[in-house]
Design an enzyme around this catalytic site. Structure first.
Site: not given
Length: 284
Positions: A96, A98, A100, A114, A123, A125, A189-190, A194, A270
């Site tokens: 994929e 992306d 968004e 992205t 993961d 982003e 919700d996000w 957030g 992260r």
């Protein structure tokens, strides 16, 4: 398969350039009438209300290509809404690519999110703000996907490059054909701060508009299991080996310096065990 071999195989097929009429090239796949093709196929709108969003997909699947779409995003208070524009393959180990667009309160900037998935794992982003208001007019959002790299661009300005680094063990999407998809849906919700800011349904319906869809791409045939794509004219398939020239590299650095708001490649919290390989290879 090595990139050079993959490219040579592609050059044995035929390049398909498509300047789309939405009636011919797109299927509105959900939304119960909230997705509309207008102006004899030259304009498409997606709407979202409290009961449902809407979405569409390309009739064709592609294995590499340059995809352009003019999009005018939801104006005003778009908090809680997400407009997506992406390529995706089928199955549980999908690939994929992306775009968004995360809505926000009136006057606050949209966030462009992205990501790149390979084998069902993302993961990766990176997020950006824009240097203009994307709700006032149509702007061109592009994905260049060839065997060497993926380049995300806005109005011809690159904002992100994801290189093929299979040589150091980084997966790269190169074997699964993908369709183009887009949707407008509620993600309060996000999506905005957030999830702290919810969708204001008194502003519904929310509407995003699309035009000038263009796919210079290798169309995949599921019946033959081959790409029908290639080129006898080098000028028609320049995207198959396209890379960022010096000017484009400078514009990319300008965007990432001034408008990037999140980069997984710098998020050490992260990834406490170490950043992904493509980050340490300085390929982002």
């Amino acid at each position: 398969m090595k990139v050079s071999l993959l490219l040579s195989l592609l050059l044995g097929f035929a390049l398909v350039a498509s300047a789309a009429n939405f009636n011919q090239d797109i299927d509105v796949t959900w939304g119960d009438g909230r997705g509309k093709i207008l102006d004899n196929g030259q304009l498409l709108t997606l709407s979202l209300d409290k009961f449902s969003g809407s979405g569409f997909q390309s009739k064709n699947e592609y294995l590499f290509g340059k995809i352009d779409m003019n999009v005018k995003l939801v104006p005003g208070n778009s908090a809680g809404t997400v407009t997506t524009y992406y390529l995706r393959s089928q199955g549980s180990t999908w690939d994929e690519i992306d775009f968004e667009f995360l809505g926000n309160l009136s006057g606050d900037p949209y966030t462009i999110h992205t990501n790149v998935y390979c084998g069902g794992k993302g993961d990766r982003e990176q997020q950006f703000h824009l240097w203009f208001d994307p709700t006032k007019d149509f702007h061109t959002y592009s994905v260049l996907w060839n065997p060497q790299r993926i380049i995300f661009s806005v109005d011809g300005t690159p904002i992100r490059e994801f290189k093929n680094l299979e040589s150091i063990g980084v997966p790269f999407p190169k074997s699964q054909p993908m369709r183009v998809y887009s949707s407008l849906w509620n993600a309060d919700d996000w999506a905005t701060r957030g999830g702290l800011i919810k969708t204001d349904w008194s502003k519904a319906p929310f509407t995003a508009a699309y035009r000038n869809y263009k796919a210079d791409a290798c169309v995949w045939s599921s019946s033959s299991g081959k790409s029908s794509c290639s080129s006898s004219s080098p000028s028609r398939n320049s995207w198959l080996s396209q890379e960022l020239d010096i000017g484009s590299q400078q514009r990319l650095k300008w965007v990432q310096k001034n408008y990037m708001i999140y980069n997984y490649c710098t998020d050490t919290k992260r990834f406490p065990q170490g950043l992904p390989k493509e980050c340490t290879a300085r390929a982002r």
